[in-house]
Each structure stands twice: as C-alpha cells, then as structure tokens.
Motif scaffolding. Structure first.
Motif, PDB file in Angstrom:
ATOM      1  N   ALA A 104       0.716  -1.226  -0.114  1.00 40.31           N
ATOM      2  CA  ALA A 104       0.012  -0.241   0.236  1.00 40.31           C
ATOM      3  C   ALA A 104       0.779   1.180   0.131  1.00 40.31           C
ATOM      4  N   VAL A 105       2.093   1.318   0.731  1.00 36.24           N
ATOM      5  CA  VAL A 105       2.816   2.477   0.838  1.00 36.24           C
ATOM      6  C   VAL A 105       3.468   2.420  -0.614  1.00 36.24           C
ATOM      7  N   VAL A 106       4.008   1.489  -1.178  1.00 35.59           N
ATOM      8  CA  VAL A 106       4.385   1.396  -2.507  1.00 35.59           C
ATOM      9  C   VAL A 106       3.522   2.019  -3.672  1.00 35.59           C
ATOM     10  N   ALA A 107       2.252   1.642  -3.638  1.00 38.48           N
ATOM     11  CA  ALA A 107       1.281   2.012  -4.538  1.00 38.48           C
ATOM     12  C   ALA A 107       0.745   3.685  -4.407  1.00 38.48           C
ATOM     13  N   PHE A 108       0.637   3.918  -3.119  1.00 39.76           N
ATOM     14  CA  PHE A 108       0.323   5.273  -2.642  1.00 39.76           C
ATOM     15  C   PHE A 108       1.218   6.309  -3.246  1.00 39.76           C
ATOM     16  N   THR A 109       2.561   5.923  -2.942  1.00 39.97           N
ATOM     17  CA  THR A 109       3.684   6.642  -3.315  1.00 39.97           C
ATOM     18  C   THR A 109       3.634   6.970  -4.942  1.00 39.97           C
ATOM     19  N   ALA A 110       3.515   5.924  -5.613  1.00 37.76           N
ATOM     20  CA  ALA A 110       3.385   5.551  -6.929  1.00 37.76           C
ATOM     21  C   ALA A 110       2.273   6.843  -7.638  1.00 37.76           C
ATOM     22  N   TYR A 111       1.218   6.540  -6.827  1.00 34.65           N
ATOM     23  CA  TYR A 111      -0.156   7.410  -7.136  1.00 34.65           C
ATOM     24  C   TYR A 111       0.286   8.976  -7.214  1.00 34.65           C
ATOM     25  N   ALA A 143       3.400  10.464  -6.758  1.00 33.77           N
ATOM     26  CA  ALA A 143       4.241  10.907  -7.773  1.00 33.77           C
ATOM     27  C   ALA A 143       3.654  11.116  -9.227  1.00 33.77           C
ATOM     28  N   VAL A 144       2.953  10.033  -9.802  1.00 38.28           N
ATOM     29  CA  VAL A 144       2.246  10.133 -11.036  1.00 38.28           C
ATOM     30  C   VAL A 144       1.138  11.212 -11.113  1.00 38.28           C
ATOM     31  N   ASP A 145       0.553  11.685  -9.979  1.00 35.22           N
ATOM     32  CA  ASP A 145      -0.446  12.680  -9.912  1.00 35.22           C
ATOM     33  C   ASP A 145       0.458  13.875 -10.116  1.00 35.22           C
ATOM     34  N   ASN A 146       1.380  14.293  -9.290  1.00 37.70           N
ATOM     35  CA  ASN A 146       2.016  15.348  -9.386  1.00 37.70           C
ATOM     36  C   ASN A 146       2.636  15.610 -10.772  1.00 37.70           C
ATOM     37  N   PHE A 147       3.306  14.552 -11.193  1.00 33.44           N
ATOM     38  CA  PHE A 147       3.869  14.851 -12.675  1.00 33.44           C
ATOM     39  C   PHE A 147       2.763  15.301 -13.614  1.00 33.44           C
ATOM     40  N   VAL A 148       1.752  14.343 -13.758  1.00 35.07           N
ATOM     41  CA  VAL A 148       0.861  14.504 -14.570  1.00 35.07           C
ATOM     42  C   VAL A 148       0.000  15.839 -14.482  1.00 35.07           C
ATOM     43  N   LEU A 149      -0.313  16.242 -13.151  1.00 32.71           N
ATOM     44  CA  LEU A 149      -0.808  17.497 -12.903  1.00 32.71           C
ATOM     45  C   LEU A 149       0.031  18.644 -13.292  1.00 32.71           C
ATOM     46  N   SER A 150       1.148  18.574 -12.975  1.00 27.90           N
ATOM     47  CA  SER A 150       2.170  19.865 -13.317  1.00 27.90           C
ATOM     48  C   SER A 150       2.342  19.739 -14.917  1.00 27.90           C
ATOM     49  N   LYS A 151       2.221  18.904 -15.512  1.00 28.47           N
ATOM     50  CA  LYS A 151       2.248  18.999 -16.854  1.00 28.47           C
ATOM     51  C   LYS A 151       1.102  19.533 -17.742  1.00 28.47           C
ATOM     52  N   GLN A 152      -0.068  19.239 -17.058  1.00 30.08           N
ATOM     53  CA  GLN A 152      -1.281  19.624 -17.711  1.00 30.08           C
ATOM     54  C   GLN A 152      -1.617  21.141 -16.999  1.00 30.08           C
TER      55      GLN A 152
END
Length: 70
Positions: free
Chosen positions: A41-48, A50-59
């Motif tokens: 769960a910790v790994v999945a949440f960290t990945a979520y 990271a992806v959310d911040n990366f995609v949101l900042s690009k958009q």
C-alpha cells in the motif's frame, strides 16, 4: 544407548509449551504480519502521488492555468 532424534522431555508440560519457541511465534514475525499489505500500500500510494504530481504539473503548464485560478 539409542539415538533418538526427538528431545526427551522430563517435564510433562514442557512438550506442550515447546511451540512457543517456534520461529513462527517470534516478535519479528508477529510484528511483520500485524499489518498485512501495508508495504504494498505504501509503494502504491507513493507511485500514485508521484504520477499525480507529474501529470498534474504537466497539464497545468500546458493549459496556462496557475495555482491562483478560481
């Protein structure tokens, strides 16, 4: 004298209490199994995050919207 592979128990209750020395009942194993799936769960949440911040900042950069957009 015969070679017996099983230990000789002189105390009648010692055989019944021997399970407590089993490695499956050690504190490390009990603590590790206290929260099953917590590591995944910790790994999945960290990945979520990271992806959310990366995609949101690009958009936000592509559309020109800033943080003060209401």
């Amino acid at each position: 004298m015969s070679q017996n592979p099983l230990p000789l128990y002189r105390d009648p209750w010692a055989k019944r209490e021997a399970f407590r020395k089993s490695p499956i009942f050690s504190n490390r194993v009990m603590f590790r199994n206290l929260f099953p799936g917590f590591g995944i769960a910790v790994v999945a949440f960290t990945a979520y995050v990271a992806v959310d911040n990366f995609v949101l900042s690009k958009q936000e950069g592509a559309h020109g919207h800033g943080a003060s957009h209401h």
